[in-house]
Design a protein around this motif. Structure first.
Motif, short mmCIF file in Angstrom:
data_model
loop_
_atom_site.label_atom_id
_atom_site.label_comp_id
_atom_site.label_asym_id
_atom_site.label_seq_id
_atom_site.Cartn_x
_atom_site.Cartn_y
_atom_site.Cartn_z
N PRO A 251 0.81 -1.23 0.00
CA PRO A 251 0.00 0.00 0.00
C PRO A 251 0.84 1.28 0.00
CG PRO A 251 -0.94 -1.58 1.52
CD PRO A 251 0.37 -2.14 1.06
N VAL A 252 1.98 1.25 0.67
CA VAL A 252 2.88 2.42 0.62
C VAL A 252 3.33 2.65 -0.81
CG1 VAL A 252 5.13 3.33 1.36
CG2 VAL A 252 3.65 2.18 3.01
N ALA A 253 3.70 1.58 -1.51
CA ALA A 253 4.16 1.69 -2.90
C ALA A 253 3.05 2.20 -3.82
CB ALA A 253 4.66 0.33 -3.39
N TRP A 254 1.80 1.88 -3.52
CA TRP A 254 0.70 2.34 -4.37
C TRP A 254 0.53 3.86 -4.32
CZ3 TRP A 254 -2.91 -1.72 -1.83
CH2 TRP A 254 -2.60 -2.99 -2.32
N PHE A 255 0.84 4.44 -3.18
CA PHE A 255 0.67 5.89 -3.02
C PHE A 255 1.96 6.67 -3.24
CE2 PHE A 255 -3.03 4.19 -0.85
CZ PHE A 255 -4.02 5.06 -1.25
N ALA A 256 3.08 5.98 -3.31
CA ALA A 256 4.39 6.63 -3.50
C ALA A 256 4.54 7.11 -4.94
CB ALA A 256 5.50 5.64 -3.15
N SER B 84 1.45 8.54 -9.00
CA SER B 84 1.52 7.29 -8.24
C SER B 84 0.59 6.27 -8.91
CB SER B 84 1.09 7.52 -6.79
OG SER B 84 -0.28 7.85 -6.74
N ILE B 85 0.62 5.06 -8.42
CA ILE B 85 -0.30 4.05 -8.97
C ILE B 85 -1.74 4.49 -8.74
CG2 ILE B 85 -1.16 1.69 -8.65
CD1 ILE B 85 1.75 0.84 -8.17
N ILE B 86 -2.03 5.00 -7.55
CA ILE B 86 -3.39 5.42 -7.23
C ILE B 86 -3.81 6.63 -8.06
CG2 ILE B 86 -4.89 6.32 -5.38
CD1 ILE B 86 -4.20 3.31 -5.14
N SER B 87 -2.95 7.63 -8.20
CA SER B 87 -3.33 8.80 -9.00
C SER B 87 -3.47 8.44 -10.47
CB SER B 87 -2.32 9.95 -8.82
OG SER B 87 -1.07 9.62 -9.39
N GLY B 88 -2.62 7.52 -10.94
CA GLY B 88 -2.76 7.05 -12.32
C GLY B 88 -4.06 6.30 -12.53
N LEU B 89 -4.45 5.50 -11.55
CA LEU B 89 -5.72 4.78 -11.65
C LEU B 89 -6.91 5.73 -11.63
CD1 LEU B 89 -5.12 1.65 -9.41
CD2 LEU B 89 -5.53 1.70 -11.86
N GLN B 90 -6.82 6.78 -10.83
CA GLN B 90 -7.90 7.76 -10.80
C GLN B 90 -8.10 8.40 -12.17
OE1 GLN B 90 -6.41 10.25 -7.64
NE2 GLN B 90 -7.73 9.30 -6.11
N SER B 91 -7.00 8.71 -12.84
CA SER B 91 -7.09 9.28 -14.19
C SER B 91 -7.63 8.28 -15.18
CB SER B 91 -5.72 9.77 -14.65
OG SER B 91 -5.25 10.79 -13.83
N GLY C 236 8.89 5.48 -5.62
CA GLY C 236 7.81 4.50 -5.55
C GLY C 236 7.96 3.39 -6.57
N LEU C 237 8.54 3.70 -7.73
CA LEU C 237 8.77 2.67 -8.75
C LEU C 237 9.74 1.62 -8.21
CD1 LEU C 237 8.37 1.57 -11.60
CD2 LEU C 237 10.22 3.05 -12.35
N TYR C 238 10.79 2.09 -7.54
CA TYR C 238 11.76 1.16 -6.97
C TYR C 238 11.14 0.36 -5.83
CZ TYR C 238 14.92 4.00 -9.72
OH TYR C 238 15.52 4.65 -10.76
N LEU C 239 10.34 1.01 -4.99
CA LEU C 239 9.69 0.30 -3.89
C LEU C 239 8.72 -0.75 -4.42
CD1 LEU C 239 9.14 -0.11 -0.88
CD2 LEU C 239 7.45 1.73 -1.01
#
Length: 142
Positions: free
Chosen positions: A15-20, A37-44, A121-124
């Motif tokens: 979950p940390v990686a999803w928001f990083a 982030s993964i979450i912001s990309g998903l929102q778009s 976040g990509l590395y995490l």
């Protein structure tokens, strides 16, 4: 015993990686870089392309998390070991996400109009996926 703890730590790190921030992208040098982030990309994606959003949601969030939970259930003897190959396949699906993000970075690295930089976040996220694959492989061997 340490494999169990390492696997349970992934329940926090994913979950940390999803928001990083995965990427920092900007259009032209005048505008600042915005973090994605993964979450912001998903929102778009949910706004523009629901089918792709469903696919990315499954690959980036559900597949790796279901795999970690499944491996934990196997490690605590609440799920049969025969499910490990299917769980390992779920982990490999998450690698598709990393490939797509890396491809995006390579294509748009710095073409003059768009500037893209990788975020921590990509590395995490990559480390989480690789750790998850390793833990399930080691769990299967032990």
């Amino acid at each position: 015993m340490t494999l169990r703890y390492a696997n349970l730590i992934l329940l926090i790190l994913f979950p940390v990686a999803w928001f990083a921030p995965l990427l920092r992208a900007g259009f032209l040098p005048i505008f600042g870089l915005s973090e994605i982030s993964i979450i912001s990309g998903l929102q778009s994606l949910w706004i523009s392309d629901v089918t792709l959003a469903l696919l990315v949601t499954f690959l980036a969030i559900f597949a790796p998390y279901m795999k970690v939970i499944g491996v934990a259930l196997v490690q605590f003897k609440l799920l049969h070991r025969k499910t490990l190959p299917a769980l390992e396949f779920l982990g490999k699906l998450a690698m598709a996400d990393i490939f797509l993000i890396s491809l995006y970075v390579v294509i748009f690295r710095d073409d003059g109009y768009v500037k893209v930089e990788t975020g921590w976040g990509l590395y995490l996220f990559t480390i989480c996926v690789i750790a998850s694959l390793s833990i399930s492989h080691l769990t299967r061997r032990l």
